[in-house]
Design a protein around this motif. Structure first.
Motif, mmCIF file in Angstrom:
data_model
loop_
_atom_site.group_PDB
_atom_site.id
_atom_site.type_symbol
_atom_site.label_atom_id
_atom_site.label_comp_id
_atom_site.label_asym_id
_atom_site.label_seq_id
_atom_site.Cartn_x
_atom_site.Cartn_y
_atom_site.Cartn_z
ATOM 1 N N LEU A 54 0.831 -1.202 0.000
ATOM 2 C CA LEU A 54 0.000 0.000 0.000
ATOM 3 C C LEU A 54 0.868 1.255 0.000
ATOM 4 O O LEU A 54 0.561 2.237 -0.689
ATOM 5 C CB LEU A 54 -0.921 -0.002 1.226
ATOM 6 N N GLY A 55 1.964 1.227 0.751
ATOM 7 C CA GLY A 55 2.857 2.379 0.788
ATOM 8 C C GLY A 55 3.518 2.645 -0.547
ATOM 9 O O GLY A 55 3.765 3.804 -0.911
ATOM 10 N N ALA A 56 3.808 1.579 -1.289
ATOM 11 C CA ALA A 56 4.438 1.741 -2.594
ATOM 12 C C ALA A 56 3.507 2.394 -3.598
ATOM 13 O O ALA A 56 3.958 2.981 -4.585
ATOM 14 C CB ALA A 56 4.901 0.386 -3.121
ATOM 15 N N LYS A 57 2.213 2.325 -3.342
ATOM 16 C CA LYS A 57 1.229 2.869 -4.278
ATOM 17 C C LYS A 57 0.636 4.172 -3.755
ATOM 18 O O LYS A 57 -0.391 4.632 -4.253
ATOM 19 C CB LYS A 57 0.136 1.830 -4.520
ATOM 20 N N THR A 58 1.277 4.761 -2.752
ATOM 21 C CA THR A 58 0.763 5.982 -2.121
ATOM 22 C C THR A 58 1.781 7.101 -2.260
ATOM 23 O O THR A 58 2.961 6.918 -1.957
ATOM 24 C CB THR A 58 0.475 5.734 -0.631
ATOM 25 N N GLU A 59 1.336 8.240 -2.709
ATOM 26 C CA GLU A 59 2.198 9.418 -2.821
ATOM 27 C C GLU A 59 2.001 10.325 -1.609
ATOM 28 O O GLU A 59 0.939 10.325 -0.980
ATOM 29 C CB GLU A 59 1.866 10.198 -4.093
ATOM 30 N N THR A 60 3.018 11.103 -1.285
ATOM 31 C CA THR A 60 2.932 12.046 -0.178
ATOM 32 C C THR A 60 3.149 13.458 -0.702
ATOM 33 O O THR A 60 3.669 13.663 -1.801
ATOM 34 C CB THR A 60 3.987 11.733 0.892
ATOM 35 N N SER A 61 2.788 14.419 0.121
ATOM 36 C CA SER A 61 2.997 15.815 -0.248
ATOM 37 C C SER A 61 3.103 16.649 1.021
ATOM 38 O O SER A 61 2.774 16.187 2.117
ATOM 39 C CB SER A 61 1.844 16.332 -1.124
ATOM 40 N N GLY A 62 3.566 17.870 0.867
ATOM 41 C CA GLY A 62 3.595 18.817 1.965
ATOM 42 C C GLY A 62 4.452 18.351 3.130
ATOM 43 O O GLY A 62 5.529 17.766 2.965
ATOM 44 N N MET A 63 3.959 18.578 4.340
ATOM 45 C CA MET A 63 4.700 18.238 5.551
ATOM 46 C C MET A 63 4.864 16.727 5.712
ATOM 47 O O MET A 63 5.867 16.271 6.256
ATOM 48 C CB MET A 63 3.989 18.827 6.769
ATOM 49 N N THR A 64 3.881 15.973 5.242
ATOM 50 C CA THR A 64 4.005 14.510 5.317
ATOM 51 C C THR A 64 5.188 14.036 4.482
ATOM 52 O O THR A 64 5.958 13.169 4.901
ATOM 53 C CB THR A 64 2.718 13.830 4.846
ATOM 54 N N ARG A 65 5.332 14.607 3.298
ATOM 55 C CA ARG A 65 6.463 14.244 2.448
ATOM 56 C C ARG A 65 7.787 14.613 3.116
ATOM 57 O O ARG A 65 8.736 13.822 3.106
ATOM 58 C CB ARG A 65 6.352 14.952 1.099
ATOM 59 N N LEU A 66 7.841 15.803 3.717
ATOM 60 C CA LEU A 66 9.063 16.218 4.404
ATOM 61 C C LEU A 66 9.386 15.280 5.557
ATOM 62 O O LEU A 66 10.543 14.880 5.741
ATOM 63 C CB LEU A 66 8.906 17.651 4.913
ATOM 64 N N PHE A 67 8.358 14.917 6.329
ATOM 65 C CA PHE A 67 8.571 13.979 7.435
ATOM 66 C C PHE A 67 9.110 12.655 6.919
ATOM 67 O O PHE A 67 10.063 12.091 7.485
ATOM 68 C CB PHE A 67 7.258 13.754 8.188
ATOM 69 N N CYS A 68 8.517 12.135 5.855
ATOM 70 C CA CYS A 68 8.954 10.848 5.305
ATOM 71 C C CYS A 68 10.391 10.930 4.795
ATOM 72 O O CYS A 68 11.198 10.015 5.035
ATOM 73 C CB CYS A 68 8.024 10.425 4.168
ATOM 74 N N GLU A 69 10.724 12.009 4.110
ATOM 75 C CA GLU A 69 12.080 12.154 3.585
ATOM 76 C C GLU A 69 13.106 12.197 4.707
ATOM 77 O O GLU A 69 14.125 11.507 4.675
ATOM 78 C CB GLU A 69 12.176 13.430 2.748
ATOM 79 N N ARG A 70 12.836 13.028 5.716
ATOM 80 C CA ARG A 70 13.824 13.223 6.782
ATOM 81 C C ARG A 70 13.974 11.980 7.650
ATOM 82 O O ARG A 70 15.094 11.566 7.979
ATOM 83 C CB ARG A 70 13.433 14.419 7.656
ATOM 84 N N THR A 71 12.859 11.379 8.052
ATOM 85 C CA THR A 71 12.968 10.190 8.896
ATOM 86 C C THR A 71 13.526 9.007 8.112
ATOM 87 O O THR A 71 14.241 8.172 8.667
ATOM 88 C CB THR A 71 11.607 9.814 9.503
#
Length: 354
Positions: free
Chosen positions: A256-273
């Motif tokens: 499910l995660g592989a088929k889900t895109e992120t944006s905004g603060m969620t994307r930043l959180f995912c990138e940094r962590t």
């Protein structure tokens, strides 16, 4: 989708690393995180998926097993060495100044040093990696990487890959019934069952990557996927509930995660962590020892305040984000120059390796 970044998977990996940190702080979180050890199985699935995304095209273009393994060592060894060195320092200080349970002494320290230096389990200690216990999973992941690259031609055949997934999954079920837990592989008493544990999740991750484009699933908000691992960690699942999660639930979260895109603060959180996740995992035990020692100077213990545990987690994550950005990534790039280049025609893809 070779240029895709899978940011949600980055975030899932980062959250899983935080779950492991909390799991190793029972003095702060008690028995809340009853099933947090499943985060390691999540790491294995994610690793199989991401490495397949990055390296299968390179293998087809001619990358050799030796070149792949050198790149994996470049990726994993610097933080392994840092965490192990800090663990050795802690062991030496305890041997010199501390007498208590789980004593460190020179007969225990010295025989383990040469094995620690080359990322091999210590044969004379009950723990595979006594200076930094969590490194057992890195050893098993490298073993799975070796098996994958050596038998890549056969594993490229989907039927053979499915057989490996089913066979290792069956062994994992047997091991869970025998040992009454899925938490195997950390010590010599469960060393052999550690191989089915990593092989099932790692090869299933490869299989998921191979077919994830063809699977149609309803999009799940990335926030729900990010909290899935903490929620599972809080549930009193027991050995067989954890086994079901390892066999079915965790791979489904990855798909499910592989088929889900992120944006905004969620994307930043995912990138940094995501960037910091390996550092968090590799360094949190020595960092916890240092933090606890620092508190003792002020007459405190980490369990004295309910805020100290969360404060430590925030500090270690932020510190590892800075470490990954300012030190680890530049060092890895420098070390990569020492690795002979890939075979002519080898292709790169747009996702950093796990």
């Amino acid at each position: 989708m070779t240029a895709r970044s899978f940011r949600t998977l980055d975030g899932i990996r980062g959250v899983a690393a935080i779950c492991i940190v909390a799991h190793h702080m029972p003095q702060c979180f008690g028995s809340w995180l009853l099933s947090a050890q499943m985060a390691v199985d999540m790491f294995f699935v994610l690793s199989g998926f991401v490495l397949a995304h990055v390296y299968e095209p390179r293998f087809r273009a001619g990358m050799t097993p030796l070149h792949f393994l050198r790149l994996r060592i470049v990726r994993l060894y610097p933080l392994y060495l840092l965490g192990t060195t800090l663990g050795i320092l802690q062991a030496v200080l305890m041997a010199l100044y501390y007498q208590g349970p789980d004593i460190w002494n020179w007969p225990r320290i010295l025989p383990s040093l040469p094995f620690a230096a080359v990322m091999l389990p210590a044969p004379f200690d009950k723990y595979l990696f006594p200076f930094n216990a969590v490194m057992w999973s890195i050893f098993f992941e490298l073993a799975a990487n070796l098996i994958w690259v050596v038998f890549w031609r056969r594993l490229e055949r989907t039927g053979f890959l499915v057989a490996v997934v089913i066979g290792s999954g069956a062994l994992l079920v047997v091991d869970t019934f025998l040992f009454k837990t899925t938490a195997v592989g950390m010590g010599w008493n469960t060393f052999l069952p550690g191989f089915p544990r990593v092989l099932y999740s790692f090869t299933l991750g490869i299989l998921l990557h191979r077919f994830h484009r063809a699977v149609t699933l309803r999009r799940v908000p990335p926030g729900l996927l990010l909290v899935a691992m903490p929620v599972l960690a809080l549930l009193p699942l027991g050995a067989y509930g954890q086994l079901f999660c390892a066999l079915v639930v965790l791979p489904l979260i990855v798909l499910l995660g592989a088929k889900t895109e992120t944006s905004g603060m969620t994307r930043l959180f995912c990138e940094r962590t995501g960037v910091a996740s390996y550092a968090v995992y590799a360094l949190h035990l020595p960092a916890l020892a240092f933090f606890s020692g620092l508190l003792l100077i002020f007459g405190l213990q980490i369990e004295d305040s309910p805020l100290l545990g969360p404060i430590f987690i925030v500090l270690v994550v932020l510190g590892c984000v800075l470490l990954a950005d300012k030190i680890e990534t530049p060092m890895r790039r420098w070390l990569s120059r020492l690795v002979p280049g890939p075979a002519p025609g080898a292709v790169a893809v747009g996702r950093k390796e796990s």
